[in-house]
Design an enzyme around this catalytic site. Structure first.
Site, PDB file in Angstrom:
ATOM      1  CG  ASP A 100      -1.633  -1.330   1.374  1.00 50.09           C
ATOM      2  OD1 ASP A 100      -2.483  -1.622   0.525  1.00 50.09           O
ATOM      3  OD2 ASP A 100      -1.313  -2.095   2.303  1.00 50.09           O
ATOM      4  CG  HIS A 109      -3.300  -5.154   3.556  1.00 48.21           C
ATOM      5  ND1 HIS A 109      -2.898  -4.387   2.491  1.00 48.21           N
ATOM      6  CD2 HIS A 109      -3.688  -6.335   3.028  1.00 48.21           C
ATOM      7  CE1 HIS A 109      -3.028  -5.081   1.372  1.00 48.21           C
ATOM      8  NE2 HIS A 109      -3.516  -6.261   1.665  1.00 48.21           N
TER       9      HIS A 109
HETATM   10  P1  NAI Z   1      -2.405 -18.182  -3.836  1.00 52.92           P
HETATM   11  O1  NAI Z   1      -3.772 -18.737  -3.583  1.00 52.92           O
HETATM   12  O2  NAI Z   1      -1.853 -18.166  -5.220  1.00 52.92           O
HETATM   13  O3  NAI Z   1      -1.351 -18.969  -2.925  1.00 52.92           O
HETATM   14  C1  NAI Z   1      -1.582 -19.226  -1.573  1.00 52.92           C
HETATM   15  C2  NAI Z   1      -0.836 -20.501  -1.250  1.00 52.92           C
HETATM   16  O4  NAI Z   1      -0.925 -20.707   0.158  1.00 52.92           O
HETATM   17  C3  NAI Z   1      -1.440 -21.727  -1.922  1.00 52.92           C
HETATM   18  O5  NAI Z   1      -0.435 -22.421  -2.662  1.00 52.92           O
HETATM   19  C4  NAI Z   1      -1.960 -22.566  -0.758  1.00 52.92           C
HETATM   20  O6  NAI Z   1      -1.802 -23.962  -0.981  1.00 52.92           O
HETATM   21  C5  NAI Z   1      -1.026 -22.087   0.361  1.00 52.92           C
HETATM   22  N1  NAI Z   1      -1.545 -22.351   1.705  1.00 52.92           N
HETATM   23  C6  NAI Z   1      -2.817 -22.283   2.153  1.00 52.92           C
HETATM   24  N2  NAI Z   1      -2.876 -22.657   3.441  1.00 52.92           N
HETATM   25  C7  NAI Z   1      -1.607 -22.930   3.824  1.00 52.92           C
HETATM   26  C8  NAI Z   1      -1.035 -23.381   5.031  1.00 52.92           C
HETATM   27  N3  NAI Z   1      -1.782 -23.633   6.114  1.00 52.92           N
HETATM   28  N4  NAI Z   1       0.304 -23.575   5.081  1.00 52.92           N
HETATM   29  C9  NAI Z   1       1.064 -23.355   3.992  1.00 52.92           C
HETATM   30  N5  NAI Z   1       0.570 -22.947   2.810  1.00 52.92           N
HETATM   31  C10 NAI Z   1      -0.752 -22.736   2.726  1.00 52.92           C
HETATM   32  O7  NAI Z   1      -2.414 -16.738  -3.197  1.00 52.92           O
HETATM   33  P2  NAI Z   1      -1.382 -15.543  -3.423  1.00 52.92           P
HETATM   34  O8  NAI Z   1      -1.834 -14.720  -4.559  1.00 52.92           O
HETATM   35  O9  NAI Z   1       0.010 -16.091  -3.435  1.00 52.92           O
HETATM   36  O10 NAI Z   1      -1.650 -14.690  -2.101  1.00 52.92           O
HETATM   37  C11 NAI Z   1      -1.300 -15.183  -0.820  1.00 52.92           C
HETATM   38  C12 NAI Z   1      -1.924 -14.319   0.251  1.00 52.92           C
HETATM   39  O11 NAI Z   1      -1.401 -13.013   0.214  1.00 52.92           O
HETATM   40  C13 NAI Z   1      -3.449 -14.166   0.147  1.00 52.92           C
HETATM   41  O12 NAI Z   1      -3.992 -14.245   1.448  1.00 52.92           O
HETATM   42  C14 NAI Z   1      -3.607 -12.754  -0.394  1.00 52.92           C
HETATM   43  O13 NAI Z   1      -4.854 -12.202  -0.054  1.00 52.92           O
HETATM   44  C15 NAI Z   1      -2.461 -12.074   0.303  1.00 52.92           C
HETATM   45  N6  NAI Z   1      -2.030 -10.798  -0.272  1.00 52.92           N
HETATM   46  C16 NAI Z   1      -1.607  -9.841   0.601  1.00 52.92           C
HETATM   47  C17 NAI Z   1      -1.148  -8.630   0.150  1.00 52.92           C
HETATM   48  C18 NAI Z   1      -0.676  -7.598   1.118  1.00 52.92           C
HETATM   49  O14 NAI Z   1      -0.332  -6.509   0.674  1.00 52.92           O
HETATM   50  N7  NAI Z   1      -0.645  -7.835   2.430  1.00 52.92           N
HETATM   51  C19 NAI Z   1      -1.110  -8.323  -1.291  1.00 52.92           C
HETATM   52  C20 NAI Z   1      -1.525  -9.409  -2.135  1.00 52.92           C
HETATM   53  C21 NAI Z   1      -1.978 -10.606  -1.622  1.00 52.92           C
END
Ligand code: NAI
Length: 327
Positions: free
Chosen positions: A158, A186
Site C-alpha cells: 500500500d 491492510h
Molecule cells: P495463492 O492462492 O496463489 O497462494 C496461496 C498458497 O498458500 C497456496 O499455494 C496454498 O496452498 C497455500 N496455503 C494455504 N494454506 C496454507 C497453510 N496452512 N500452510 C502453507 N501454505 C498454505 O495466493 P497468493 O496470490 O500467493 O496470495 C497469498 C496471500 O497473500 C493471500 O492471502 C492474499 O490475499 C495475500 N495478499 C496480501 C497482500 C498484502 O499486501 N498484504 C497483497 C496481495 C496478496
C-alpha cells in the site's frame, strides 16, 4: 563465507511465492549472503512446489545454500531467522467473514506455536497472507516466548502504491516522494497519509495543491488498487506483493534509509492512541533489526476520523478472533 540466513516461506507454491522465491535466492534480500529456503505448503500443493524447486535449481543461483520443502510447520520453521507467512485461506464464494477468520485462525494459531517451538532465537515474522494484520495478531498471541515486536504485517505494498501514485500526480520520480505513511488496516479502510509526505522536500499537499484530489481520488485509489489489479489482470497482485514483502523484510533487517521512514503494521505500543497490542500500520524507522514508531506527526481531524474507522475495523476483527478463542 558467512553463515547462511534461513528464510521460511509459507504458501510457497502460490502466485506470490512464485514471484518471491527467485528474488530471495538471487540476493534481493541480503545481497551476497547465502540464503537457505524452507518452503511450507499444504500437502496437495507439494507436487507443484517440487516443480518450483526444480526451477530454482535450474537458475544455479550461487548464493542459494539449500532448499527444503514440506507440510509440517515445525520442521519448515526449524532455525528460521525470517518467516514470511504468505499462505492463507482465501475467501471463497458463500463464505462468511467469521468462516474466513476461523479458517485463518487455525492456520496462524498453529504457525505461531510452530515458530515458538522451532524458529531461531532472532526470528522475525512478516505476515502477507490476508487478513494480514489480524493473522499477525493471532500468530504473536500463540507464539509464547517470541517477543511480540518480532511480528509484523505487510502494508508496504500500500505504501509503495501510494508513493507511486503521488509521484505520478506530482510529475516527479518516485525517489522524490518521501515521508509516506499508511495508517491502520491492510484493507480498504486504510488511511494513506499525504499530509505528512513530501515531494522534493516540500509538503506534498502544498505541492499538489488540490485537497479534493487527495481526499476523494488519491485515498480511494490507493485503498482499492488491489481490486483494480484483479479487474485488469484477472488475478491478484503477486509481483508487487512479493516485492513489498522483500522490501519490508530488508528494511527491517538492514535498516531504513537515513532520514526516511516506511510503513509497517506492528503491534501497537499505544502510540497515536492506537490500542495496545493491535497490529496496525504506522510510520516506522528500522535500525539494528528493530523497528520504532515515528513519533509526533501531526494528525488532522480529517485524518484522525479516517484512522479511527480503520482502527474500528481492526478492533472488530480482534473481538471476533477473541470470541473464537484464538487469542
Ligand atoms: P495463492 O492462492 O496463489 O497462494 C496461496 C498458497 O498458500 C497456496 O499455494 C496454498 O496452498 C497455500 N496455503 C494455504 N494454506 C496454507 C497453510 N496452512 N500452510 C502453507 N501454505 C498454505 O495466493 P497468493 O496470490 O500467493 O496470495 C497469498 C496471500 O497473500 C493471500 O492471502 C492474499 O490475499 C495475500 N495478499 C496480501 C497482500 C498484502 O499486501 N498484504 C497483497 C496481495 C496478496
Amino acid at each position: 563465507m558467512s553463515t547462511p540466513f534461513t528464510v521460511a516461506v509459507t504458501g510457497a507454491a502460490g502466485q506470490i511465492g512464485y514471484a518471491l522465491l527467485y528474488r530471495l535466492a538471487s540476493g534481493d534480500l541480503l545481497g551476497d549472503r547465502p540464503v537457505r529456503l524452507r518452503l511450507l505448503e499444504v500437502e496437495p500443493a507439494l507436487k507443484a512446489l517440487e516443480g518450483v524447486v526444480m526451477e530454482l535449481d535450474d537458475c544455479a543461483f550461487p548464493n542459494l545454500a539449500g532448499v527444503e520443502i514440506g507440510s509440517d510447520p515445525r520442521r519448515m520453521f526449524d532455525g528460521a531467522n525470517l518467516a514470511m507467512l504468505v499462505g492463507a485461506m482465501p475467501r471463497k464464494a458463500g463464505m462468511e467473514r467469521s468462516d474466513l477468520l476461523t479458517a485463518n485462525g487455525a492456520i496462524f494459531t498453529e504457525q505461531g506455536r510452530a515458530l515458538a517451538a522451532s524458529a531461531a532465537d532472532d526470528v522475525r515474522v512478516v505476515v502477507t497472507g490476508n487478513p494480514a494484520n489480524t493473522n499477525a495478531l493471532i500468530a504473536y498471541h500463540n507464539a509464547s516466548g517470541i517477543p511480540r515486536e518480532r511480528f509484523s504485517a505487510l502494508t508496504r505494498l500500500d505504501h509503495n502504491r501510494a508513493r507511486a501514485l503521488l509521484a505520478e500526480r506530482a510529475g516527479r520520480p518516485v525517489r522524490d516522494v518521501t515521508g509516506m505513511t499508511i495508517w491502520g488496516n491492510h484493507s480498504t479502510t486504510q488511511y494513506p497519509d499525504v499530509f505528512n509526505a513530501k515531494v522534493c522536500g516540500v509538503p506534498a499537499d502544498r505541492w499538489i495543491a488540490d485537497d479534493g484530489w487527495i481526499n476523494f481520488d488519491f485515498i480511494p485509489t490507493v485503498a482499492r488498487r488491489g481490486a483494480a489489479v484483479i479487474a485488469a489482470r484477472g488475478s491478484s497482485s503477486a509481483a508487487s506483493a512479493a516485492n513489498a514483502t522483500i522490501e519490508h523484510s530488508r528494511d527491517w533487517l538492514l535498516g531504513t534509509p537515513e532520514g526516511e521512514w516506511t510503513s509497517m503494521a506492528v503491534p501497537s505500543d499505544g502510540s497515536y492512541g492506537v490500542p495496545d497490542g493491535l497490529v496496525s500500520s504506522f510510520p516506522v524507522t528500522c535500525s539494528g533489526g528493530d523497528w520504532s514508531i515515528v513519533q509526533g506527526l501531526p494528525i488532522s481531524a480529517f485524518a484522525q476520523a479516517k484512522i479511527d474507522a480503520s482502527l474500528g475495523e481492526l478492533q472488530g476483527e480482534r473481538d471476533a478472533v477473541r470470541a473464537l478463542g484464538l487469542i
